[in-house]
Motif scaffolding. Structure first.
Motif, short mmCIF file in Angstrom:
data_model
loop_
_atom_site.label_atom_id
_atom_site.label_comp_id
_atom_site.label_asym_id
_atom_site.label_seq_id
_atom_site.Cartn_x
_atom_site.Cartn_y
_atom_site.Cartn_z
N VAL A 221 0.84 -1.23 0.04
CA VAL A 221 0.05 0.00 -0.03
C VAL A 221 0.98 1.18 0.04
N ARG A 222 0.72 1.96 -1.15
CA ARG A 222 1.57 3.31 -0.87
C ARG A 222 0.76 4.51 -1.57
N ARG A 223 1.12 5.50 -0.78
CA ARG A 223 0.23 6.85 -0.71
C ARG A 223 1.34 7.86 -1.00
N CYS A 224 0.78 9.15 -1.61
CA CYS A 224 1.37 10.23 -1.53
C CYS A 224 0.60 11.56 -1.17
N PHE A 225 1.19 12.51 -0.46
CA PHE A 225 0.62 13.65 -0.31
C PHE A 225 1.74 14.80 -0.42
N VAL A 226 1.31 15.77 -1.27
CA VAL A 226 2.11 16.99 -1.35
C VAL A 226 1.77 18.28 -0.75
N MET A 227 2.37 19.04 -0.22
CA MET A 227 2.26 20.01 0.46
C MET A 227 3.09 21.35 0.26
N GLU A 228 2.45 22.12 0.02
CA GLU A 228 3.10 23.66 -0.31
C GLU A 228 3.69 24.09 0.81
N ARG A 229 4.54 25.01 0.77
CA ARG A 229 5.40 25.83 1.80
C ARG A 229 4.26 26.29 2.96
N PRO A 230 4.17 26.20 4.27
CA PRO A 230 3.17 26.64 5.11
C PRO A 230 3.19 28.01 5.27
N ALA A 231 4.25 28.41 5.15
CA ALA A 231 4.30 30.08 5.73
C ALA A 231 5.71 30.69 5.14
N SER A 232 5.78 31.89 5.19
CA SER A 232 7.11 32.64 4.92
C SER A 232 8.14 32.04 5.84
N SER A 233 9.41 32.33 5.41
CA SER A 233 10.55 31.69 6.21
C SER A 233 10.63 32.43 7.46
N ALA A 234 10.15 33.73 7.56
CA ALA A 234 10.14 34.60 8.79
C ALA A 234 9.24 33.93 9.66
N LYS A 235 8.00 33.61 9.14
CA LYS A 235 7.02 32.96 10.24
C LYS A 235 7.44 31.61 10.73
N MET A 236 8.16 30.78 9.94
CA MET A 236 8.65 29.61 10.16
C MET A 236 9.48 29.38 11.38
N ARG A 238 9.15 30.85 14.08
CA ARG A 238 8.35 30.66 15.36
C ARG A 238 7.27 29.70 15.00
N VAL A 239 7.72 28.58 14.40
CA VAL A 239 6.58 27.64 13.86
C VAL A 239 5.65 26.94 15.04
N GLU A 240 6.25 27.02 16.22
CA GLU A 240 5.37 26.60 17.17
C GLU A 240 4.29 27.61 17.77
N GLN A 241 4.42 28.89 17.47
CA GLN A 241 3.33 29.82 17.76
C GLN A 241 2.29 29.87 16.77
N LEU A 242 2.62 29.45 15.79
CA LEU A 242 1.38 29.56 14.47
C LEU A 242 0.18 28.61 14.62
N THR A 243 -0.91 29.29 14.58
CA THR A 243 -1.95 28.76 14.44
C THR A 243 -2.38 28.37 12.73
N ASP A 244 -3.65 27.64 12.44
CA ASP A 244 -3.78 27.71 11.08
C ASP A 244 -3.86 28.84 10.37
#
Length: 503
Positions: A221-236, A238-244
């Motif tokens: 069983v093989r699956r794939c998920f692609v994800m874009e960059r979550p946020a700008s480098s500056a935001k990343m 402090r990634v633990e503080q970011l909400t959706d």
């Protein structure tokens, strides 16, 4: 668990070891476990992905520098979000290719442990699925060199496919369009297209094809998920503080799709024969594999099953026996009035104990451990039967001493050794018997002990009777000597009536 704990790390001797604290946590989990492990290069966002699965912003260590945060394998257990009665176990692994560590063999064992312990393996990479990304998965080509299903190699690939986890490739910071020949394709189709065998016979092509073929062979069983960059480098940073709300909406949707798939499709971890693992058996399995690695042995799934069966079934026998003893101690008040009363409680407790064993046992095809449990339960029951008799016997004698106390005092003082004493003795004895039989709670030995007591008193009674008769005769003679002219009476028994004659 409010936060993850380390399951496997490296000891001072440089070898892998299992943390006892993590094992104690797993020991308490008797539900089936869905185990999701993530592997991949360090600093690619593996821990962040695991935290999303845990529905937390903080948990597995995150970082915004080039330094690897996760060392060894870390574990986080929680109630499964969508499968009632199951526990979700997340395993975050040390990043592969850490330049500070530079230990290829260590990376290999971490990868193998993630494969062997999980029911779903997530491989996390950055950018695209290209030759470079596939090269980083070269450990899959060494699986059959270090992992065996059984002692022989017959049909290894097919067997491994049956027991290996499902495979999910997550591609992070994906910036391409999912198109092939100008037609849109799914992420799964993108993965399968990227895993097609290349033509050519160069060493590089042969190695890449080995990786592709191994992925196809070992992961059904093989699956794939692609994800874009979550946020700008500056935001990343402090990634633990970011909400959706702080993240790119497209990333949030893609990440949620991944989490939804894991929640609904990831299966309970099983061993050969479809045997499901609980938390405690997962801990035993981790110990078995780490010990095999430490001793330089090939990781054999068959021996792992045998090891788990020995550990788990011995534990299941002990726990079932302990349950039986606790039930009997709680529900039986010794002595019981009848043997049937004790037998009834025994049969109920025995049935429950066997049921608990069956739920906790692991691969007992010849019922060796079940037979061992039955024999132990029978032995415990025999011990309880002996105790029941002993307790009843002891209590009955205590009751006897109470109700026959005045009788025993009379015997000791000799008060019955007189004319008419036997009749008084018999009257006192009969009253004592009646009083004794009216007492409840003596247990099943009530009559047996009474018979034993009366047999003891039989000789005493005969002695009192003889004394009574002798003393009565002496008394009669003495009275005759004192009153010689007294009328003496003799009774003569006729056929139908008595005649009294004056002498």
């Amino acid at each position: 668990m409010e936060e993850p704990v380390c399951l496997i790390d490296t000891g001072p001797d440089g070898r892998l070891r299992v943390q006892q604290g993590a094992l104690q946590i797993l020991e308490q989990i008797q539900q089936p476990v869905v185990v999701v492990a993530v592997v991949g290069l360090y600093r690619t966002g593996k821990s962040y992905l695991m935290n999303r699965l845990a529905l937390r912003r903080k948990g597995f260590a995150l970082g915004s520098t080039v330094e690897s945060k996760t060392k060894g394998i870390w574990m986080w257990c929680m109630p499964h979000p969508s499968k009632c009665g199951n526990t979700l176990v997340l395993l975050d692994t040390e990043g592969l290719g850490d330049v500070e560590k530079g230990d290829e063999k260590h990376d290999m064992w971490i990868f193998f442990l993630a494969v062997l312990l999980s029911s779903t393996l997530v491989y996390n990479s950055m950018g695209t699925i290209d030759n470079v990304a596939l090269e980083k998965l070269h450990f899959v080509t060494e699986l059959t060199e270090h992992i065996r299903v059984k002692s022989t190699n017959d049909g290894e690939t097919t067997e491994l496919m049956r027991v290996f986890p499902s495979f999910v490739w997550t591609v992070r910071d994906f910036m391409l369009e999912l198109e092939l020949d100008t037609k849109p394709i799914s992420a799964d189709e993108y993965l399968e297209h990227s895993m097609r065998l290349k033509t050519g016979s160069s060493r590089h092509v042969v190695q890449l094809n080995r990786v592709r073929q191994s992925l196809r062979d070992f992961f059904l069983v093989r699956r794939c998920f692609v994800m874009e960059r979550p946020a700008s480098s500056a935001k990343m940073k402090r990634v633990e503080q970011l909400t959706d709300a702080d993240l790119e909406p497209s990333f949030v949707e893609q990440a949620n799709d991944f989490c939804s798939y894991i929640y609904h499709e990831a299966q309970v971890k099983t061993m050969r024969g479809g045997r499901e693992l609980t938390g405690r058996t997962l801990g035993d399995l981790a110990e078995h594999y780490v010990e095999a690695i430490r001793s330089g042995q090939v990781l054999c799934l068959e021996s792992a099953v045998e090891s788990l069966a020995k550990i788990q079934n011995s534990r299941a026998v002990a726990e079932a026996l302990g349950f039986y003893q606790a039930e009997m101690a709680e529900k039986v008040q010794f002595p019981t009035e009848t043997q049937e009363a004790l037998s009834k409680v025994h049969m109920e407790a025995e049935q429950q104990a066997i049921s608990k064993f069956m739920k906790a046992s692991f691969h007992d095809p010849d019922e060796k451990h079940l037979l061992q449990l039955r024999a132990s339960l029978e032995g415990k029951y025999r011990e309880l039967c002996k105790r029941n008799v002993k307790e009843s016997h002891k209590l009955c004698w205590e009751v006897l001493r109470q109700v026959f106390a005045s009788l025993e005092d009379g015997i000791s003082s000799g008060s019955f050794m007189r004319p008419g004493g036997y009749e008084e003795y018999r009257s006192e004895l009969d009253r004592g018997v009646e009083h004794y039989r009216s007492k409840t709670g003596k247990g099943l030995m009530g009559e047996e002990v009474l018979v034993e007591y009366l047999e003891e008193k039989h000789v005493v009674g005969k002695t009192i009777l003889i004394a009574d008769e002798s003393l009565t005769e002496l008394q009669r003679k003495a009275e005759g000597e004192r009153n010689p002219d007294k009328v003496k009476v003799k009774a003569h028994q006729g056929n139908s009536h008595c005649h009294w004659i004056l002498v």
